[in-house]
Design a protein around this motif. Sequence first.
Motif, PDB file in Angstrom:
ATOM      1  N   PRO A  60       0.802  -1.233   0.000  1.00  0.00           N
ATOM      2  CA  PRO A  60       0.000   0.000   0.000  1.00  0.00           C
ATOM      3  C   PRO A  60       0.832   1.280   0.000  1.00  0.00           C
ATOM      4  CG  PRO A  60      -1.009  -1.611   1.439  1.00  0.00           C
ATOM      5  CD  PRO A  60       0.292  -2.216   0.987  1.00  0.00           C
ATOM      6  N   ALA A  61       1.852   1.353   0.843  1.00  0.00           N
ATOM      7  CA  ALA A  61       2.661   2.573   0.904  1.00  0.00           C
ATOM      8  C   ALA A  61       3.407   2.819  -0.396  1.00  0.00           C
ATOM      9  CB  ALA A  61       3.646   2.488   2.075  1.00  0.00           C
ATOM     10  N   ASP A  62       3.829   1.742  -1.060  1.00  0.00           N
ATOM     11  CA  ASP A  62       4.587   1.889  -2.311  1.00  0.00           C
ATOM     12  C   ASP A  62       3.718   2.448  -3.432  1.00  0.00           C
ATOM     13  OD1 ASP A  62       6.886   0.933  -1.118  1.00  0.00           O
ATOM     14  OD2 ASP A  62       6.499  -1.148  -1.699  1.00  0.00           O
ATOM     15  N   VAL A  63       2.515   1.889  -3.603  1.00  0.00           N
ATOM     16  CA  VAL A  63       1.679   2.360  -4.705  1.00  0.00           C
ATOM     17  C   VAL A  63       1.168   3.773  -4.444  1.00  0.00           C
ATOM     18  CG1 VAL A  63       1.008   0.064  -5.491  1.00  0.00           C
ATOM     19  CG2 VAL A  63      -0.387   1.220  -3.783  1.00  0.00           C
ATOM     20  N   TYR A  64       1.020   4.144  -3.164  1.00  0.00           N
ATOM     21  CA  TYR A  64       0.560   5.507  -2.854  1.00  0.00           C
ATOM     22  C   TYR A  64       1.699   6.523  -3.001  1.00  0.00           C
ATOM     23  CZ  TYR A  64      -1.580   9.429  -0.379  1.00  0.00           C
ATOM     24  OH  TYR A  64      -2.083  10.669  -0.051  1.00  0.00           O
TER      25      TYR A  64
END
Length: 365
Positions: free
Chosen positions: A221-225
Amino acid sequence: MSIAVKNIEKSFGSFRALDNVSLEFPTGKLVALLGPSGCGKTTLLRIIAGLEFADGGQVMLDGENASDRNVRERQVGFVFQHYALFRHMTVFENVAFGLRVRKRRDRRPEADIRKRVNELLELVQLAWLRDHVPAQLSGGQRQRIALARALAVDPRVLLLDEPFGALDAKVRKELRRWLRKLHEDLHISSIFVTHDQEEAMEVADEIVVMNQGRVEQIGKPADVYDRPATPFVYGFLGAANVFEGQVEGSDLRVGEDLLPLGGKEAPDGATFKAFSRPHEIEIEPDSRDSLGVKARINRILNVGGMARVELSGTQGRNGSTATHLYEVELPREQLGTMSLEEGQIVRLHAPRLALFPSAPPGTVQ
């Protein structure tokens, strides 16, 4: 159980729902298929389950080709958006249904079935409702019973199609926390479909972002955001401000304004879309010599810990101009020191920008 799909193709008439999709789902992880309506995420989930069959490609379960197997042979548990509970059966009988319809040689003894159902009702914290019928339950309770029923048959993988889509916001938030904890307890390989970005970010170990039948990005989640791979991902995952223009030295020419690129390098004369989150935008009073994109304050919402400022300006490309909307978030305390007013002309700066080359006119991004 490991799950993989290879070169999956699926069309409905002239509509191409899935276009050469290949994915691997890590064993024991909770993965979200995220995207707008019509992007192919539910079709892909149903193909994995065996409820739909692909026009081409393979579904691999634990390294074996399961493309031609039916639903029962794939040993999946499926949770639908609208519960699909049997209205005439009690909660207990709904959960027991999958165990009781097995072929005689595969069916557990009745005592084992009752034990398994009672264990699952305790797991979903609804044992006290075992003798109720679905009409006597709330939406959240029905969905938890639907999940217990899917788990009753000891599935190798759990598939959930927008499991909280029919529930109100408060119940959705409660249930997704509950689902996350349940997954941490069971560690069953799970895939769930959602179009709710917040839901995917909060619940999933990994997110697969889909658009128009294709995979745009895969990651935590943190990477794609924080590091969107495409303009679509940036715009779909949370609010985003978009500035489009041509590079002039260290700035981006947006209409009649110059927006500093914050040290980012880009070819002079190239056309880019620059993205920035609302909390990354800075506002300052307008002046004749100011850099930054000019905008008019339309509305100030001063509620909660963060205030939101809605603005509009103009952007142009190929000789045309159009009104463009912006959104800025800042702490309420900071807003109180800035003396901003509705109707005021200000300048917007974006110290942190993500640059993507603009598509040629007429191209869909």
